[in-house]
Write a protein that holds these residues in place. Structure first.
Motif, mmCIF file in Angstrom:
data_model
loop_
_atom_site.group_PDB
_atom_site.id
_atom_site.type_symbol
_atom_site.label_atom_id
_atom_site.label_comp_id
_atom_site.label_asym_id
_atom_site.label_seq_id
_atom_site.Cartn_x
_atom_site.Cartn_y
_atom_site.Cartn_z
ATOM 1 N N LEU A 236 0.827 -1.194 0.000
ATOM 2 C CA LEU A 236 0.000 0.000 0.000
ATOM 3 C C LEU A 236 0.860 1.242 0.000
ATOM 4 O O LEU A 236 1.839 1.325 0.722
ATOM 5 C CB LEU A 236 -0.894 0.009 1.254
ATOM 6 N N PRO A 237 0.528 2.253 -0.774
ATOM 7 C CA PRO A 237 1.287 3.494 -0.762
ATOM 8 C C PRO A 237 1.026 4.231 0.532
ATOM 9 O O PRO A 237 -0.111 4.465 0.904
ATOM 10 C CB PRO A 237 0.733 4.266 -1.957
ATOM 11 N N THR A 238 2.033 4.600 1.241
ATOM 12 C CA THR A 238 1.881 5.328 2.490
ATOM 13 C C THR A 238 2.061 6.803 2.255
ATOM 14 O O THR A 238 2.660 7.237 1.283
ATOM 15 C CB THR A 238 2.927 4.861 3.518
ATOM 16 N N ALA A 239 1.536 7.589 3.206
ATOM 17 C CA ALA A 239 1.727 9.036 3.135
ATOM 18 C C ALA A 239 3.200 9.367 3.155
ATOM 19 O O ALA A 239 3.649 10.311 2.532
ATOM 20 C CB ALA A 239 1.008 9.708 4.313
ATOM 21 N N ASP B 149 -4.773 9.485 7.839
ATOM 22 C CA ASP B 149 -4.172 8.491 8.727
ATOM 23 C C ASP B 149 -3.600 9.118 9.990
ATOM 24 O O ASP B 149 -3.730 8.565 11.090
ATOM 25 C CB ASP B 149 -3.081 7.720 7.983
ATOM 26 N N VAL C 211 3.022 7.440 9.739
ATOM 27 C CA VAL C 211 1.947 8.055 8.966
ATOM 28 C C VAL C 211 2.097 9.572 8.834
ATOM 29 O O VAL C 211 1.174 10.241 8.349
ATOM 30 C CB VAL C 211 0.558 7.720 9.569
ATOM 31 N N THR D 155 5.803 7.538 2.046
ATOM 32 C CA THR D 155 6.536 7.266 0.826
ATOM 33 C C THR D 155 6.164 8.229 -0.282
ATOM 34 O O THR D 155 6.968 8.485 -1.169
ATOM 35 C CB THR D 155 6.261 5.818 0.353
ATOM 36 N N SER D 156 4.976 8.766 -0.220
ATOM 37 C CA SER D 156 4.557 9.666 -1.281
ATOM 38 C C SER D 156 4.939 11.105 -1.031
ATOM 39 O O SER D 156 5.061 11.877 -1.957
ATOM 40 C CB SER D 156 3.039 9.578 -1.454
ATOM 41 N N ARG E 90 -5.120 3.508 6.941
ATOM 42 C CA ARG E 90 -5.083 2.674 5.745
ATOM 43 C C ARG E 90 -3.688 2.403 5.218
ATOM 44 O O ARG E 90 -3.486 1.478 4.414
ATOM 45 C CB ARG E 90 -5.915 3.328 4.633
ATOM 46 N N SER E 91 -2.696 3.205 5.600
ATOM 47 C CA SER E 91 -1.406 3.158 4.920
ATOM 48 C C SER E 91 -0.377 2.251 5.589
ATOM 49 O O SER E 91 0.700 2.061 5.045
ATOM 50 C CB SER E 91 -0.829 4.563 4.782
#
Length: 425
Positions: free
Chosen positions: A6-9, A245, A364, A11-12, A422-423
């Protein structure tokens, strides 16, 4: 798609530290937190009450309550502001190290003088300055986990935050009640220890340079380009998605902490009024020792296991479940033996929560340029007097059974809230 994919906050929107920190870093980081907890735990648990009794015996309850509330209010107000300033500073010594060192100095110097004051008014003025220093140390040390520790080590780094809290309270209580009983000297000795403890970490471990701030670059471009200005202004939905998150992690932390504080704050009254023990103070001391040992073990084990299993939400929910079981034990089986079992459950649960929740919160964070500010906001919310308000309202109309049942419900909601994230797993 698996949870790992899942893409996390993070990593983005933020750079993730890749280089593992050393054992020396973790140990000295824990030592820095030991200094912080000496300044925070001892006044809240014992030293302020003792100070109020010495300065104004006739009004000790009112004075003590005022001093505790004053420090909490200063922390709630100053933590987000200092976090915002910490994110935007760039001193050569390192922004986190600079603010942490300044915070410890600001807190410990007036702290050493509190016990020498002839009345509570100058003591209150000094304690307000202490709270500002505590806030600076809190936000800067908390942000260092996100800045420097890779995700695979954050559980252990968070354990280095939680375990010293137990050591500070247990060891500090021995110092101020058995070794240094003079009021003035006790404050001075704790201040010196609190200042010395973080120096190995702050002076020996260099801080990596802060990354470029894309948000600032976007604002600079927007100043000269109307189209860029429109694009740079995030809408409400965009902000809600970005902080989804982190918001739920903060809600989970506030609820679990509030329920735990209900369990510990009113325990003396529970032992005397509900159980009718002849010596509730000695009984409380015994329960606190059981609680602290269980909390230390839970914090160490929880941090290590959450790193190994790459799981955060389960451990936070499980820690909340253990504390729910403790509160229900006190509510439904009001006996001394059950109280010991509840102390074990509450201690293990809160110890796991201390280590894993901090790692989860770090995982997060949505933006590396606002880490200290965002952590500051969450930490400020944690200091809201929810437990005191809950206890006052419930005990005004009901008893301890109802109080601990409500505390259990609040902590259960905190455990459920973590699954809104969710992340991360």
């Amino acid at each position: 798609m698996t949870a790992d994919a899942l893409p996390t906050a993070q990593t983005s929107a933020a750079a993730i530290p890749q280089k593992a920190v050393s054992q020396g870093w973790l140990w000295t980081f824990g030592l820095a937190w030991l200094g912080f907890w000496l300044l925070v735990m001892l006044p809240g648990q014992f030293m302020l009450v003792r100070l109020a009794s010495a300065l104004d015996p006739a009004e000790k309850i009112g004075v003590g309550s005022f001093l505790i509330a004053e420090m909490a209010i200063v922390i709630v107000v100053s933590v987000p502001v200092i976090g915002w300033l910490c994110d935007r500073s760039s001193p050569r010594f390192g922004r986190r190290r600079t603010w942490a060192l300044a915070g410890f100095v600001t807190a410990t110097v007036p702290f050493a003088l509190v016990g020498l004051q002839p009345s509570w008014q100058p003591a209150a003025a000094l304690l307000a300055i202490v709270a500002v220093g505590q806030s600076a140390a809190l936000v800067s040390l908390s942000a260092m986990i996100a800045d420097q520790v890779p995700p695979a080590q954050r559980g252990r780094a968070s354990a280095a935050v939680g375990v010293p809290q137990v050591i500070a309270l247990a060891g500090g209580m021995i110092i101020v009640t058995e070794l240094v009983t003079d009021l003035g000297w006790s404050w001075a000795v704790i201040a010196v220890l609190a200042l010395l403890a973080p120096l190995p970490f702050l002076l020996c471990h260099r801080e990596p340079a802060a990354h470029a701030r894309p948000a600032a670059d976007a604002r600079a471009a927007a100043a000269t380009d109307p189209a860029a200005s429109a694009a740079a202004r995030p809408g409400i939905r965009s902000i809600a998605r970005t902080y989804h998150d982190l918001g739920w992690a903060g809600i989970s932390r506030v609820l679990v902490n509030a329920g735990n504080l209900v369990g510990t704050t009113y325990l003396l009254y529970f032992l005397s009024d509900s159980l009718g023990l002849a010596n509730p103070e000695s009984a409380l001391t015994a329960l606190i020792l059981v609680y602290l040992v269980a909390s230390g073990l839970g914090s160490w084990a929880g941090g290590a296991l959450s790193d190994r299993l790459r799981s955060r939400r389960f451990f936070v929910a499980a820690s909340a479940g253990l504390q729910v079981a403790a509160a229900l034990t006190l509510a439904l089986v009001p006996t001394w033996t059950a109280s010991i079992a509840a102390a074990v459950l509450l201690g293990v649960g809160y110890g796991v929560f201390l280590s894993v929740d901090q790692a989860l919160l770090t995982d997060v964070l949505p933006d590396e340029t606002t880490r200290a500010r965002d952590l500051g906001i969450v930490n400020s919310a944690q200091h809201l007097p929810i437990a005191a308000l809950m206890g006052w309202l419930v005990l005004s109309v009901a008893g301890y059974t109802e109080l601990y049942i409500i505390a259990a419900v609040v902590m259960a909601l905190g455990g459920i809230a973590v699954y809104r994230i969710r992340s991360v797993r």
